[in-house]
Design a protein around this motif. Structure first.
Motif, mmCIF file in Angstrom:
data_model
loop_
_atom_site.group_PDB
_atom_site.id
_atom_site.type_symbol
_atom_site.label_atom_id
_atom_site.label_comp_id
_atom_site.label_asym_id
_atom_site.label_seq_id
_atom_site.Cartn_x
_atom_site.Cartn_y
_atom_site.Cartn_z
ATOM 1 N N LEU A 33 4.693 8.079 -8.959
ATOM 2 C CA LEU A 33 4.350 6.757 -8.650
ATOM 3 C C LEU A 33 4.524 5.910 -9.911
ATOM 4 O O LEU A 33 3.968 6.458 -11.022
ATOM 5 N N HIS A 34 5.384 4.878 -9.796
ATOM 6 C CA HIS A 34 5.641 4.231 -11.088
ATOM 7 C C HIS A 34 4.986 2.843 -10.971
ATOM 8 O O HIS A 34 5.320 2.227 -9.794
ATOM 9 N N ILE A 35 4.430 2.288 -12.158
ATOM 10 C CA ILE A 35 3.594 0.894 -11.915
ATOM 11 C C ILE A 35 4.203 0.081 -13.141
ATOM 12 O O ILE A 35 4.311 0.510 -14.264
ATOM 13 N N THR A 36 4.806 -1.113 -12.772
ATOM 14 C CA THR A 36 5.571 -1.915 -13.661
ATOM 15 C C THR A 36 4.530 -2.861 -14.043
ATOM 16 O O THR A 36 3.705 -3.612 -13.110
ATOM 17 N N ALA A 37 4.366 -3.152 -15.395
ATOM 18 C CA ALA A 37 3.705 -4.193 -15.757
ATOM 19 C C ALA A 37 2.106 -4.090 -15.384
ATOM 20 O O ALA A 37 1.552 -5.092 -14.603
ATOM 21 N N ALA A 38 1.413 -2.929 -15.713
ATOM 22 C CA ALA A 38 0.271 -2.803 -15.204
ATOM 23 C C ALA A 38 -0.764 -3.950 -15.661
ATOM 24 O O ALA A 38 -0.704 -4.585 -16.630
ATOM 25 N N GLN A 39 -1.821 -4.273 -14.643
ATOM 26 C CA GLN A 39 -2.771 -5.331 -14.840
ATOM 27 C C GLN A 39 -4.239 -4.315 -14.526
ATOM 28 O O GLN A 39 -4.404 -3.399 -14.058
ATOM 29 N N PRO A 40 -5.110 -5.019 -15.201
ATOM 30 C CA PRO A 40 -6.534 -4.482 -15.167
ATOM 31 C C PRO A 40 -6.901 -4.140 -13.740
ATOM 32 O O PRO A 40 -7.581 -3.104 -13.408
ATOM 33 N N GLY A 41 -6.465 -4.822 -12.602
ATOM 34 C CA GLY A 41 -6.806 -4.591 -11.388
ATOM 35 C C GLY A 41 -6.204 -3.271 -10.790
ATOM 36 O O GLY A 41 -6.532 -2.944 -9.653
ATOM 37 N N ASP A 42 -5.378 -2.870 -11.523
ATOM 38 C CA ASP A 42 -4.814 -1.465 -11.171
ATOM 39 C C ASP A 42 -5.403 -0.253 -11.596
ATOM 40 O O ASP A 42 -5.422 0.910 -10.997
ATOM 41 N N THR A 43 -6.544 -0.465 -12.133
ATOM 42 C CA THR A 43 -7.444 0.342 -12.714
ATOM 43 C C THR A 43 -8.178 1.103 -11.434
ATOM 44 O O THR A 43 -8.450 0.461 -10.589
ATOM 45 N N GLY A 44 -8.167 2.429 -11.508
ATOM 46 C CA GLY A 44 -8.723 3.243 -10.566
ATOM 47 C C GLY A 44 -8.275 4.674 -10.470
ATOM 48 O O GLY A 44 -7.698 5.223 -11.468
ATOM 49 N N LEU A 45 -8.523 5.650 -9.660
ATOM 50 C CA LEU A 45 -7.977 6.958 -9.400
ATOM 51 C C LEU A 45 -7.135 6.659 -8.466
ATOM 52 O O LEU A 45 -6.925 6.444 -7.387
ATOM 53 N N TYR A 46 -5.924 7.645 -8.898
ATOM 54 C CA TYR A 46 -4.828 7.667 -7.869
ATOM 55 C C TYR A 46 -4.526 8.885 -7.424
ATOM 56 O O TYR A 46 -4.642 9.991 -8.246
ATOM 57 N N LEU A 47 -4.485 9.526 -6.198
ATOM 58 C CA LEU A 47 -4.661 10.713 -5.705
ATOM 59 C C LEU A 47 -3.402 10.750 -4.892
ATOM 60 O O LEU A 47 -2.855 9.714 -4.149
ATOM 61 N N CYS A 48 -2.571 11.999 -5.142
ATOM 62 C CA CYS A 48 -1.311 12.106 -4.111
ATOM 63 C C CYS A 48 -2.099 13.458 -3.173
ATOM 64 O O CYS A 48 -3.102 14.070 -3.274
ATOM 65 N N ALA A 49 -1.314 13.319 -1.778
ATOM 66 C CA ALA A 49 -2.147 14.133 -0.991
ATOM 67 C C ALA A 49 -0.867 14.705 0.327
ATOM 68 O O ALA A 49 -0.001 13.858 0.340
ATOM 69 N N SER A 50 -1.065 15.969 0.606
ATOM 70 C CA SER A 50 0.186 16.413 1.308
ATOM 71 C C SER A 50 -0.439 17.011 2.554
ATOM 72 O O SER A 50 -1.509 17.498 2.598
ATOM 73 N N GLN A 51 0.384 17.274 3.533
ATOM 74 C CA GLN A 51 0.555 18.181 4.721
ATOM 75 C C GLN A 51 1.485 19.143 4.438
ATOM 76 O O GLN A 51 2.563 18.899 4.353
ATOM 77 N N ASN A 52 1.357 20.611 4.801
ATOM 78 C CA ASN A 52 2.313 21.564 4.742
ATOM 79 C C ASN A 52 3.381 21.333 5.793
ATOM 80 O O ASN A 52 3.328 20.815 6.701
ATOM 81 N N ALA A 53 4.617 21.694 5.108
ATOM 82 C CA ALA A 53 5.690 21.841 6.067
ATOM 83 C C ALA A 53 5.584 22.661 6.996
ATOM 84 O O ALA A 53 5.215 23.734 7.045
#
Lengths: 114, 114
Positions: free
Chosen positions: A74-94
């Motif tokens: 996940l790439h964020i360009t020109a981050a802003q204060p509103g981007d603040t938070g917890l970022y989670l990736c999640a998957s389901q097995n193949a």
């Protein structure tokens, strides 16, 4: 159970900077989702990537799925204060029957300072 | 209207007590979930129900008993609360149990066991 390694765990940057968060596994993902969770709220889905090599854009956010479907970023360009938070990736097995079971990474806590 | 709602938002109780958390979704979804998020923000599935039938039961102590009176509700009852049960509990729902379905999370219930 598929294990997801997410990095970095913490990210503190200034407004306007770019950043990248990584999600890796030794197993193949059938699909990979990215969520954002703001303080005091539940996670909210940002995107689902399914095809190896896939790139999706959501305003200033760019999501990539690795060709081998074992990693995502996940790439964020020109981050802003509103981007603040917890970022989670999640998957389901193949393969096999998925019962909607999401396995989450450890999360990346992003703080963007004005 | 709130899509997935949980009550209470905060729950402070003594060790050994029994408590319940309620969840309701008004999205018309067939599948509902309970997740636990620990103090390090790690999010892990506990249970899922599809059309009131238990589908996923992760290795959760049997002090935790989910109940789904109908498709729109999934409650979580916890007996003999322990200090380690302190966490944020999230309810979620999705259209069905298929892979790649978007899961919609509630705002969470912050449980503190003293």
């Amino acid at each position: 159970t598929q294990l997801l390694e997410q990095s970095p765990q913490f990210l503190s940057i200034q407004e306007g900077e770019n950043l990248t968060v990584y999600c890796n596994s030794s197993s193949v993902f059938s699909s990979l989702q990215w969520y954002r969770q703001e303080p005091g709220e539940g996670p909210v889905l940002l995107v689902t990537v399914v095809t190896g090599g896939e790139v999706k854009k959501l305003k200033r956010l760019t999501f990539q799925f690795g060709d081998a479907r074992k990693d995502s970023s996940l790439h964020i360009t020109a981050a802003q204060p509103g981007d603040t938070g917890l970022y989670l990736c999640a998957s389901q097995n193949a393969g096999g029957t998925s019962y909607g079971k999401l396995t989450f990474g450890q999360g990346t806590i992003l703080t963007v300072h004005p | 209207d709130t899509a997935v709602s949980q009550t209470p938002k905060y729950l402070v109780t003594q060790m050994g007590n029994d408590k319940s958390i309620k969840c309701e979704q008004n999205l018309g979804h067939d599948t509902m979930y309970w997740y636990k998020q620990d103090s390090k923000k790690f999010l892990k599935i506990m249970f899922s129900y599809n059309n009131k039938e238990l589908i996923i039961n992760e290795t959760v102590p049997n002090r935790f008993s989910p109940k789904s009176p109908d498709k729109a509700h999934l409650n979580l009852h916890i007996n003999s609360l322990e200090l380690g049960d302190s966490a944020v509990y999230f309810c979620a729902s999705s259209q069905d149990i298929l892979a790649q379905e978007t899961q919609y999370f509630g705002p969470g219930t912050r449980l503190l066991v003293l």
